[in-house]
Design an enzyme around this catalytic site. Structure first.
Site, PDB file in Angstrom:
ATOM      1  N   GLY A 154       0.807  -1.207   0.000  1.00  0.00           N
ATOM      2  CA  GLY A 154       0.000   0.000   0.000  1.00  0.00           C
ATOM      3  C   GLY A 154       0.844   1.263   0.000  1.00  0.00           C
ATOM      4  N   CYS A 155       0.183   2.393  -0.245  1.00  0.00           N
ATOM      5  CA  CYS A 155       0.890   3.671  -0.371  1.00  0.00           C
ATOM      6  C   CYS A 155       1.431   4.162   0.966  1.00  0.00           C
ATOM      7  CB  CYS A 155      -0.016   4.709  -1.017  1.00  0.00           C
ATOM      8  SG  CYS A 155      -1.667   4.825  -0.281  1.00  0.00           S
ATOM      9  N   TYR A 156       0.558   4.296   1.967  1.00  0.00           N
ATOM     10  CA  TYR A 156       1.043   4.678   3.288  1.00  0.00           C
ATOM     11  C   TYR A 156       2.081   3.674   3.813  1.00  0.00           C
ATOM     12  CZ  TYR A 156      -2.500   8.358   4.183  1.00  0.00           C
ATOM     13  OH  TYR A 156      -3.262   9.494   4.166  1.00  0.00           O
TER      14      TYR A 156
END
Length: 344
Positions: A154-156
């Site tokens: 994921g991005c975070y």
């Protein structure tokens, strides 16, 4: 040269669009199928006029069904689908011999009970969780080379895990002291048309959300626990900010007793000094979103605060590239034995 046949499921979301942008220039692949629930039968250039005149501009969207991907002859499929929707696709494609790179959260979390806790539903394909490889190439390169199912990170989590991983692995910081504040551009919510994501609602506005239990916390804690060799729980607060693209994270942690500030620098340089997509900005540098837009880089800077004794780590990335589709293409390159910067 025999080109690898590639498909994209969920091609009209932000991540799907970004995958198309990157794969158009990939010399090792042929894009043979793009799927869409709402645009089946339309040409790529009709839905995305910016691709007019580019390679694959006349490729037509197929119906969003695994069978359409199998019929196309695709050897690898990217799944840019919502969580819960990707798992049934993955099961069908894997049974047909298609390698899968999933950009949703469906295969990132190894424990089906944790998935249920954070996503509020039973996992659609729990039998596949053990097969998936978590898709951060800098950490799982060897496993990715043989993977049939990749859970692209994921991005975070990418912005948090990479700065902390070597420090936990080397036991330089106290896991219980970790606090993270992250900021994300509006594209992180996807092509969402609810009122809170309209321009007028987001512009000149910043706010925390999903406090204290954002869904990405599950995979962040999972991977930090692997690095530390013990259960890690952290405070993580995401914020929505009025920019289109980008994630910036500020991470605070307390060094273990006797750990000198220079040990932090040494650990980060040892872990990432030779990595092509991680740019270390050092103890005097900083990170800025404008330096990363449309790139697959993750920038990391850090400080030691002699007043509080804490280590402050700062990271930034483009959430749609290194935090999304770019990392997925990087995973593909590793899986196929290609140079990692190819098309990136």
């Amino acid at each position: 040269m025999n080109l690898l046949k590639v498909a994209i499921a969920g091609s009209t979301g932000y991540l799907g669009e970004e995958l198309i942008r990157l794969l158009i220039r990939h010399p090792g692949i042929e894009l043979v199928c793009v799927t869409s629930r709402g645009n089946a039968g339309q040409r790529l250039e009709e839905v995305f006029p910016k691709f007019q005149g580019h390679k694959y501009s006349t490729l037509k969207f197929a119906a969003s069904e695994p069978g359409q991907i199998v019929l196309s002859g695709a050897q690898v499929a990217f799944l840019a689908l919502p969580h819960g929707a990707a798992a049934p696709f993955a099961r069908a494609l894997l049974e047909a011999g298609v390698r899968v790179i999933d950009l949703s959260a469906d295969f990132r979390i190894k424990d089906a009970a944790v998935y249920r806790e954070f996503y509020g539903q039973e996992h659609p394909a729990p039998e596949l969780l053990r097969e998936s490889v978590y898709g951060i190439p800098e950490l799982y390169r060897a496993q990715l080379r043989k993977a049939q199912l990749v859970a692209s990170a994921g991005c975070y989590p990418t912005s948090v895990i990479l700065p902390l991983h070597p420090l936990l692995e080397e036991r330089l910081i106290d896991p219980a002291s970790i606090v993270v504040a992250s900021m994300s551009g509006v594209s992180g919510a996807g092509r969402n048309v609810t009122a809170e994501y309209l321009y007028v609602e987001c512009n000149e506005k910043a706010r925390p959300y999903a406090v204290p239990k954002h869904r990405h916390l599950a995979e962040i804690e999972q991977e930090l626990s692997v690095a530390a060799g013990e259960r890690v729980m952290i405070n993580f607060t995401p914020h929505l900010i009025p920019v289109t693209r980008g994630i910036l994270s500020t991470i605070y942690a307390m060094p273990r007793a006797g750990v000198a500030p220079e040990a932090i620098t040494e650990a980060l340089e040892e872990a990432y000094g030779e990595e092509v997509f991680i740019r270390l900005q050092g103890e005097k540098g900083t990170v800025e979103l404008k330096n990363l837009t449309y790139s697959n880089f993750l920038d990391i800077a850090w400080r030691h605060d002699p007043r509080t004794g804490r280590v402050i780590l700062m990271s930034a990335e483009d959430n749609l590239v290194k935090g999304g589709s770019g990392q997925a293409v990087q995973n593909l390159n590793v899986m196929c034995g290609w140079a990692e910067p190819t098309a990136l």
